[in-house]
Design a protein around this motif. Structure first.
Motif, PDB file in Angstrom:
ATOM      1  N   ARG A 161       0.830  -1.204   0.000  1.00 29.29           N
ATOM      2  CA  ARG A 161       0.000   0.000   0.000  1.00 29.29           C
ATOM      3  C   ARG A 161       0.870   1.263   0.000  1.00 29.29           C
ATOM      4  N   LEU A 162       1.936   1.257   0.765  1.00 25.67           N
ATOM      5  CA  LEU A 162       2.818   2.423   0.824  1.00 25.67           C
ATOM      6  C   LEU A 162       3.516   2.667  -0.511  1.00 25.67           C
ATOM      7  N   LEU A 163       3.863   1.605  -1.221  1.00 23.56           N
ATOM      8  CA  LEU A 163       4.550   1.745  -2.504  1.00 23.56           C
ATOM      9  C   LEU A 163       3.617   2.237  -3.610  1.00 23.56           C
ATOM     10  N   GLY A 164       2.325   1.977  -3.469  1.00 22.90           N
ATOM     11  CA  GLY A 164       1.376   2.443  -4.469  1.00 22.90           C
ATOM     12  C   GLY A 164       1.660   1.881  -5.847  1.00 22.90           C
ATOM     13  N   ARG A 165       1.779   2.783  -6.828  1.00 25.57           N
ATOM     14  CA  ARG A 165       1.979   2.385  -8.218  1.00 25.57           C
ATOM     15  C   ARG A 165       3.248   1.561  -8.428  1.00 25.57           C
ATOM     16  N   ARG A 166       4.216   1.740  -7.559  1.00 25.24           N
ATOM     17  CA  ARG A 166       5.490   1.013  -7.695  1.00 25.24           C
ATOM     18  C   ARG A 166       5.448  -0.369  -7.062  1.00 25.24           C
ATOM     19  N   GLY A 167       4.297  -0.765  -6.511  1.00 26.48           N
ATOM     20  CA  GLY A 167       4.233  -1.998  -5.745  1.00 26.48           C
ATOM     21  C   GLY A 167       3.814  -3.237  -6.491  1.00 26.48           C
ATOM     22  N   ALA A 168       3.761  -3.180  -7.845  1.00 29.51           N
ATOM     23  CA  ALA A 168       3.256  -4.329  -8.602  1.00 29.51           C
ATOM     24  C   ALA A 168       4.096  -5.587  -8.386  1.00 29.51           C
ATOM     25  N   ILE A 169       5.406  -5.451  -8.496  1.00 27.57           N
ATOM     26  CA  ILE A 169       6.279  -6.623  -8.390  1.00 27.57           C
ATOM     27  C   ILE A 169       6.245  -7.186  -6.973  1.00 27.57           C
ATOM     28  N   LEU A 170       6.265  -6.290  -5.967  1.00 23.09           N
ATOM     29  CA  LEU A 170       6.198  -6.770  -4.591  1.00 23.09           C
ATOM     30  C   LEU A 170       4.863  -7.452  -4.323  1.00 23.09           C
ATOM     31  N   ALA A 171       3.780  -6.903  -4.867  1.00 26.38           N
ATOM     32  CA  ALA A 171       2.465  -7.529  -4.693  1.00 26.38           C
ATOM     33  C   ALA A 171       2.448  -8.913  -5.325  1.00 26.38           C
ATOM     34  N   GLY A 172       3.059  -9.051  -6.496  1.00 27.90           N
ATOM     35  CA  GLY A 172       3.153 -10.362  -7.127  1.00 27.90           C
ATOM     36  C   GLY A 172       3.961 -11.337  -6.292  1.00 27.90           C
ATOM     37  N   ALA A 173       5.060 -10.831  -5.710  1.00 26.78           N
ATOM     38  CA  ALA A 173       5.884 -11.690  -4.859  1.00 26.78           C
ATOM     39  C   ALA A 173       5.128 -12.107  -3.604  1.00 26.78           C
ATOM     40  N   LEU A 174       4.363 -11.174  -3.031  1.00 25.26           N
ATOM     41  CA  LEU A 174       3.572 -11.499  -1.840  1.00 25.26           C
ATOM     42  C   LEU A 174       2.508 -12.546  -2.174  1.00 25.26           C
ATOM     43  N   ALA A 175       1.870 -12.398  -3.337  1.00 27.09           N
ATOM     44  CA  ALA A 175       0.896 -13.401  -3.764  1.00 27.09           C
ATOM     45  C   ALA A 175       1.560 -14.765  -3.914  1.00 27.09           C
ATOM     46  N   GLY A 176       2.760 -14.789  -4.482  1.00 25.51           N
ATOM     47  CA  GLY A 176       3.484 -16.045  -4.628  1.00 25.51           C
ATOM     48  C   GLY A 176       3.804 -16.684  -3.294  1.00 25.51           C
ATOM     49  N   ALA A 177       4.222 -15.855  -2.325  1.00 26.10           N
ATOM     50  CA  ALA A 177       4.521 -16.372  -0.991  1.00 26.10           C
ATOM     51  C   ALA A 177       3.274 -16.976  -0.352  1.00 26.10           C
ATOM     52  N   MET A 178       2.129 -16.314  -0.555  1.00 28.17           N
ATOM     53  CA  MET A 178       0.892 -16.827   0.017  1.00 28.17           C
ATOM     54  C   MET A 178       0.456 -18.122  -0.674  1.00 28.17           C
ATOM     55  N   TYR A 179       0.622 -18.192  -2.000  1.00 23.39           N
ATOM     56  CA  TYR A 179       0.314 -19.442  -2.703  1.00 23.39           C
ATOM     57  C   TYR A 179       1.239 -20.566  -2.228  1.00 23.39           C
ATOM     58  N   GLY A 180       2.488 -20.201  -1.945  1.00 28.13           N
ATOM     59  CA  GLY A 180       3.414 -21.200  -1.428  1.00 28.13           C
ATOM     60  C   GLY A 180       2.993 -21.705  -0.062  1.00 28.13           C
ATOM     61  N   ALA A 181       2.601 -20.781   0.826  1.00 28.78           N
ATOM     62  CA  ALA A 181       2.122 -21.178   2.154  1.00 28.78           C
ATOM     63  C   ALA A 181       0.870 -22.027   2.042  1.00 28.78           C
ATOM     64  N   LEU A 182       0.029 -21.686   1.079  1.00 32.03           N
ATOM     65  CA  LEU A 182      -1.200 -22.446   0.841  1.00 32.03           C
ATOM     66  C   LEU A 182      -0.886 -23.894   0.485  1.00 32.03           C
TER      67      LEU A 182
END
Length: 300
Positions: A161-182
């Motif tokens: 949220r703090l990164l805003g427009r620049r946060g696409a790659i981090l958001a993708g990485a976070l999604a990947g981490a969550m899929y991994g935990a899943l």
């Protein structure tokens, strides 16, 4: 059982790849040109994301997520995690090919080369995996998985949220981490066989599945609103393959075929390097990754 696991993982790869492209299409079609749909940091607002959830293409993509989850869950129970997740990660290729048709992206030679490195590396991981899925764990592991996943989720959401427009790659990485935990949570979940509803619902691994699944879906949607679909998918793949692979080997009894441990190490390193190369190359501002009629880098 091994063959069933391979088929299930393959179906999950196709479903996830189709889902990513359809949700990206829905997210971008739902994106408005006005600034009401963005936060002060330039990222998509909650209202913008909720509007996306009502888009028809996005809804079909969501159904594909459910199908992909079912196939991935079966594979995670029957195969070593770094074999199951490697096959599921084939959605990177499905995403790239469908994205070139539905999203109007143009795959350049260097993009294809970087994707080839990722796929080849993931194949090395798969080839080095034992065909047995032996699970060795206790309830302490279930609690640790839930707590760590929760901390990563909260911190990740704040930073994105703090990164805003620049946060696409981090958001993708976070999604990947969550899929991994899943995937890890599905592997260790109690109360599945034999079926025991009480054991299933009170298992912290079940809570991890609910948390990680919901968050992965949300932050991937945000990432698809903000950045190139191939770049987002590439970093997502690293998390959904790398995290379960390492945890499976260190804590759950997964192992490489005797004498092929070196191949697993090379495959893991190559997958990470190749995925970040895809992320960097497809994020270059030359307009090739913009959907038809939408300027490169535009968001809600």
């Amino acid at each position: 059982m091994f063959t069933i696991g391979i088929v299930a993982a393959s179906l999950a790869a196709v479903a996830y790849g189709l889902s990513t492209v359809l949700r990206a299409l829905g997210a971008r079609n739902a994106a408005g040109p006005d600034t009401a749909g963005v936060t002060a940091e330039g990222g998509p607002s909650l209202r913008s994301t909720l509007d996306t959830f009502r888009n028809p293409a996005f809804l079909v993509g969501t159904l594909m997520v459910i199908l992909g989850f079912a196939g991935g869950a079966v594979a995670a129970r029957l195969l070593p995690l770094f074999l199951a997740q490697t096959i599921v990660a084939g959605n990177l290729i499905v995403t790239a090919l469908l994205g070139s048709v539905l999203l109007g992206t143009k795959l350049r030679g260097r993009d294809l080369g970087a994707m080839g490195v990722v796929v080849a590396s993931l194949c090395m991981l798969g080839a080095s995996a034992s065909h047995e899925a032996r699970t060795a764990h206790d309830m302490t592991f279930h609690w640790a998985l839930f707590i760590v996943s929760t901390v990563v989720a909260v911190v990740g959401l704040i930073v994105v949220r703090l990164l805003g427009r620049r946060g696409a790659i981090l958001a993708g990485a976070l999604a990947g981490a969550m899929y991994g935990a899943l995937a890890v949570a599905v592997r260790v979940l109690d109360g599945v066989h034999p079926f025991d509803p009480a054991a299933l619902l009170t298992d912290p691994a079940a809570w991890t599945i609910a948390l990680a699944g919901a968050l992965a879906f949300y932050v991937q949607t945000v990432a698809l609103q903000l950045g190139p679909v191939n770049a987002v998918t590439a970093v997502l793949v690293v998390g959904e393959v790398g995290i379960p692979s390492v945890i499976g080997v260190l804590f759950l009894g997964d192992r490489a075929v005797d004498g092929l441990g070196w191949l697993a190490y090379i495959g893991f390193a190559g997958a990470i390097a190749g995925a970040f190369a895809v992320a960097w190359l497809t994020s270059q501002p030359d307009g090739n990754d913009a959907p038809r009629g939408v300027p490169a880098g535009s968001t809600s």
